[in-house]
Write a protein that holds these residues in place. Structure first.
Motif, PDB file in Angstrom:
ATOM      1  N   MET A  73       3.822 -54.787 -22.028  1.00 19.67           N
ATOM      2  CA  MET A  73       4.273 -56.183 -21.899  1.00 19.67           C
ATOM      3  C   MET A  73       3.645 -56.825 -20.662  1.00 19.67           C
ATOM      4  SD  MET A  73       8.140 -57.537 -21.394  1.00 19.67           S
ATOM      5  CE  MET A  73       8.534 -59.253 -21.522  1.00 19.67           C
ATOM      6  N   VAL A  74       3.167 -58.035 -20.822  1.00 19.14           N
ATOM      7  CA  VAL A  74       2.585 -58.759 -19.693  1.00 19.14           C
ATOM      8  C   VAL A  74       3.534 -59.900 -19.310  1.00 19.14           C
ATOM      9  CG1 VAL A  74       0.585 -60.000 -18.787  1.00 19.14           C
ATOM     10  CG2 VAL A  74       0.253 -58.214 -20.501  1.00 19.14           C
ATOM     11  N   ILE A  75       4.023 -59.850 -18.062  1.00 18.75           N
ATOM     12  CA  ILE A  75       4.940 -60.872 -17.552  1.00 18.75           C
ATOM     13  C   ILE A  75       4.161 -61.789 -16.620  1.00 18.75           C
ATOM     14  CG2 ILE A  75       6.960 -61.284 -16.062  1.00 18.75           C
ATOM     15  CD1 ILE A  75       7.912 -58.409 -16.956  1.00 18.75           C
ATOM     16  N   GLY A  76       4.318 -63.095 -16.809  1.00 19.91           N
ATOM     17  CA  GLY A  76       3.744 -64.063 -15.876  1.00 19.91           C
ATOM     18  C   GLY A  76       4.838 -64.471 -14.913  1.00 19.91           C
ATOM     19  N   LEU A  77       4.661 -64.146 -13.637  1.00 16.60           N
ATOM     20  CA  LEU A  77       5.682 -64.450 -12.628  1.00 16.60           C
ATOM     21  C   LEU A  77       5.211 -65.624 -11.787  1.00 16.60           C
ATOM     22  CD1 LEU A  77       8.310 -63.566 -11.077  1.00 16.60           C
ATOM     23  CD2 LEU A  77       6.800 -62.157  -9.643  1.00 16.60           C
ATOM     24  N   THR A  78       6.042 -66.668 -11.724  1.00 14.63           N
ATOM     25  CA  THR A  78       5.645 -67.831 -10.933  1.00 14.63           C
ATOM     26  C   THR A  78       6.853 -68.431 -10.227  1.00 14.63           C
ATOM     27  OG1 THR A  78       4.320 -69.861 -10.973  1.00 14.63           O
ATOM     28  CG2 THR A  78       5.867 -69.552 -12.816  1.00 14.63           C
ATOM     29  N   GLY A  79       6.562 -69.380  -9.358  1.00 21.04           N
ATOM     30  CA  GLY A  79       7.617 -70.041  -8.586  1.00 21.04           C
ATOM     31  C   GLY A  79       6.949 -70.832  -7.487  1.00 21.04           C
ATOM     32  N   GLY A  80       7.638 -71.846  -6.994  1.00 21.90           N
ATOM     33  CA  GLY A  80       7.070 -72.680  -5.945  1.00 21.90           C
ATOM     34  C   GLY A  80       6.923 -71.911  -4.647  1.00 21.90           C
ATOM     35  N   ILE A  81       6.230 -72.518  -3.709  1.00 24.75           N
ATOM     36  CA  ILE A  81       6.043 -71.921  -2.392  1.00 24.75           C
ATOM     37  C   ILE A  81       7.424 -71.674  -1.770  1.00 24.75           C
ATOM     38  CG2 ILE A  81       5.830 -74.192  -1.233  1.00 24.75           C
ATOM     39  CD1 ILE A  81       3.571 -72.871   0.462  1.00 24.75           C
ATOM     40  N   ALA A  82       7.607 -70.492  -1.180  1.00 19.45           N
ATOM     41  CA  ALA A  82       8.861 -70.108  -0.515  1.00 19.45           C
ATOM     42  C   ALA A  82      10.057 -70.037  -1.467  1.00 19.45           C
ATOM     43  CB  ALA A  82       9.176 -71.045   0.650  1.00 19.45           C
ATOM     44  N   GLN A 117       2.558 -78.895  -5.722  1.00 15.09           N
ATOM     45  CA  GLN A 117       2.765 -77.999  -6.865  1.00 15.09           C
ATOM     46  C   GLN A 117       3.657 -78.672  -7.911  1.00 15.09           C
ATOM     47  OE1 GLN A 117       4.564 -74.532  -4.983  1.00 15.09           O
ATOM     48  NE2 GLN A 117       2.566 -73.624  -4.616  1.00 15.09           N
ATOM     49  N   PHE A 118       3.685 -78.061  -9.098  1.00 11.28           N
ATOM     50  CA  PHE A 118       4.622 -78.526 -10.128  1.00 11.28           C
ATOM     51  C   PHE A 118       6.055 -78.364  -9.607  1.00 11.28           C
ATOM     52  CE2 PHE A 118       2.040 -77.642 -14.294  1.00 11.28           C
ATOM     53  CZ  PHE A 118       1.291 -78.778 -14.042  1.00 11.28           C
ATOM     54  N   THR A 119       6.970 -79.166 -10.137  1.00 11.46           N
ATOM     55  CA  THR A 119       8.384 -79.010  -9.772  1.00 11.46           C
ATOM     56  C   THR A 119       8.983 -77.872 -10.607  1.00 11.46           C
ATOM     57  OG1 THR A 119       9.107 -80.517 -11.499  1.00 11.46           O
ATOM     58  CG2 THR A 119       8.607 -81.502  -9.343  1.00 11.46           C
ATOM     59  N   ASP A 120      10.131 -77.378 -10.160  1.00  8.78           N
ATOM     60  CA  ASP A 120      10.824 -76.334 -10.935  1.00  8.78           C
ATOM     61  C   ASP A 120      11.187 -76.837 -12.329  1.00  8.78           C
ATOM     62  OD1 ASP A 120      10.653 -74.262  -9.156  1.00  8.78           O
ATOM     63  OD2 ASP A 120      12.613 -74.603  -8.241  1.00  8.78           O
ATOM     64  N   ASP A 121      11.507 -78.133 -12.438  1.00 11.04           N
ATOM     65  CA  ASP A 121      11.860 -78.690 -13.757  1.00 11.04           C
ATOM     66  C   ASP A 121      10.699 -78.531 -14.735  1.00 11.04           C
ATOM     67  OD1 ASP A 121      14.357 -79.374 -12.935  1.00 11.04           O
ATOM     68  OD2 ASP A 121      13.893 -81.475 -12.525  1.00 11.04           O
ATOM     69  N   VAL A 122       9.479 -78.768 -14.257  1.00 15.22           N
ATOM     70  CA  VAL A 122       8.300 -78.604 -15.117  1.00 15.22           C
ATOM     71  C   VAL A 122       8.112 -77.128 -15.442  1.00 15.22           C
ATOM     72  CG1 VAL A 122       5.789 -78.877 -15.278  1.00 15.22           C
ATOM     73  CG2 VAL A 122       7.172 -80.686 -14.240  1.00 15.22           C
ATOM     74  N   ARG A 123       8.206 -76.274 -14.429  1.00 13.93           N
ATOM     75  CA  ARG A 123       8.015 -74.828 -14.647  1.00 13.93           C
ATOM     76  C   ARG A 123       9.011 -74.284 -15.677  1.00 13.93           C
ATOM     77  NH1 ARG A 123       7.923 -74.694  -9.011  1.00 13.93           N
ATOM     78  NH2 ARG A 123       5.801 -74.701  -8.226  1.00 13.93           N
ATOM     79  N   LYS A 124      10.247 -74.770 -15.582  1.00 14.03           N
ATOM     80  CA  LYS A 124      11.308 -74.256 -16.462  1.00 14.03           C
ATOM     81  C   LYS A 124      11.023 -74.528 -17.942  1.00 14.03           C
ATOM     82  CE  LYS A 124      14.957 -74.261 -12.981  1.00 14.03           C
ATOM     83  NZ  LYS A 124      16.100 -74.991 -12.397  1.00 14.03           N
ATOM     84  N   LYS A 125      10.238 -75.568 -18.224  1.00 15.65           N
ATOM     85  CA  LYS A 125       9.884 -75.872 -19.619  1.00 15.65           C
ATOM     86  C   LYS A 125       9.046 -74.749 -20.229  1.00 15.65           C
ATOM     87  CE  LYS A 125      10.063 -80.865 -19.029  1.00 15.65           C
ATOM     88  NZ  LYS A 125       9.261 -82.022 -18.639  1.00 15.65           N
ATOM     89  N   TYR A 126       8.341 -74.019 -19.388  1.00 12.32           N
ATOM     90  CA  TYR A 126       7.480 -72.930 -19.858  1.00 12.32           C
ATOM     91  C   TYR A 126       8.174 -71.571 -19.752  1.00 12.32           C
ATOM     92  CZ  TYR A 126       3.632 -76.282 -19.454  1.00 12.32           C
ATOM     93  OH  TYR A 126       2.814 -77.364 -19.598  1.00 12.32           O
TER      94      TYR A 126
END
Length: 199
Positions: free
Chosen positions: A1-10, A160-169
């Motif tokens: 399984m390949v997991i893409g881990l992301t999140g804003g700075i800090a 960077q993208f906002t968390d709201d945008v990231r959460k859509k993915y």
């Protein structure tokens, strides 16, 4: 399984990545790949100097990432220009690394990338995990950790993208507004789900 881990700075993404590594995941640190892409003699290195000039170089000829960062984080066009140079190179290295790790028999591979979504890297993973933290908490961490002032911290977050945008993915959102212990427990639970064949 390949997991893409992301999140804003800090947001705590690196902490999550370190915990997953400890639990047995193979980590692809996209930041490290990004550094190698812009190292002396690479295609991207030469193109960056053509576009941004030699004033961004350190005495040893390597790119001064801090200086380049301060140029691109205050100018969206320049950031887009830099990304256009580096992203295709980084994506091809990530894909190559995923292939190598799969061939070596790794069952869980984590692609750790702050701009996983902006770069389109989410297309090459099975599940997207987003680490999210409130904006004020991110700013507080940046001031404490990187000694940025409030305005610089805001600039970095706004680039960077906002968390709201990231959460859509996102397939999974990991809330990290609390302690490291709480975060650690959440990751252990998620890991248990992955190992038992869940998400």
């Amino acid at each position: 399984m390949v997991i893409g881990l992301t999140g804003g700075i800090a947001s705590g993404k690196s902490t999550v990545s370190a915990k997953l590594k400890e639990l047995g995941a193979a980590i692809i640190d996209v930041d490290i790949l990004a550094r190698s892409v812009v190292s002396k003699g690479e295609i991207a290195y030469n193109r960056i100097i053509q576009c941004f000039g030699e004033s961004i170089l350190l005495p040893n000829g390597e790119i001064n990432r801090k200086r380049l960062g301060s140029i691109v984080f205050s100018d969206k066009k320049k950031l887009a220009l830099l990304n256009g140079i580096t992203h295709p190179e980084i994506i091809s290295r990530v894909k190559e690394r995923i292939r190598e790790l799969k061939t070596a028999g790794n069952s869980v591979i984590v692609v750790d990338a702050a701009i996983l979504i902006e770069m389109g890297l989410y297309k090459y993973v099975d599940s997207v995990w987003v680490v999210a933290a409130d904006r004020e908490i991110q700013i507080k961490r940046l001031i404490e950790r990187d000694k940025f002032d409030y305005r610089d911290s805001e600039k970095r977050i706004n680039s960077q993208f906002t968390d709201d945008v990231r959460k859509k993915y996102a397939d999974i959102v990991i809330d990290n507004n609390e302690s490291i212990e709480t975060l650690s427990k959440k990751i252990e639970e998620l890991w248990g789900n992955v190992m038992s064949g869940g998400e």
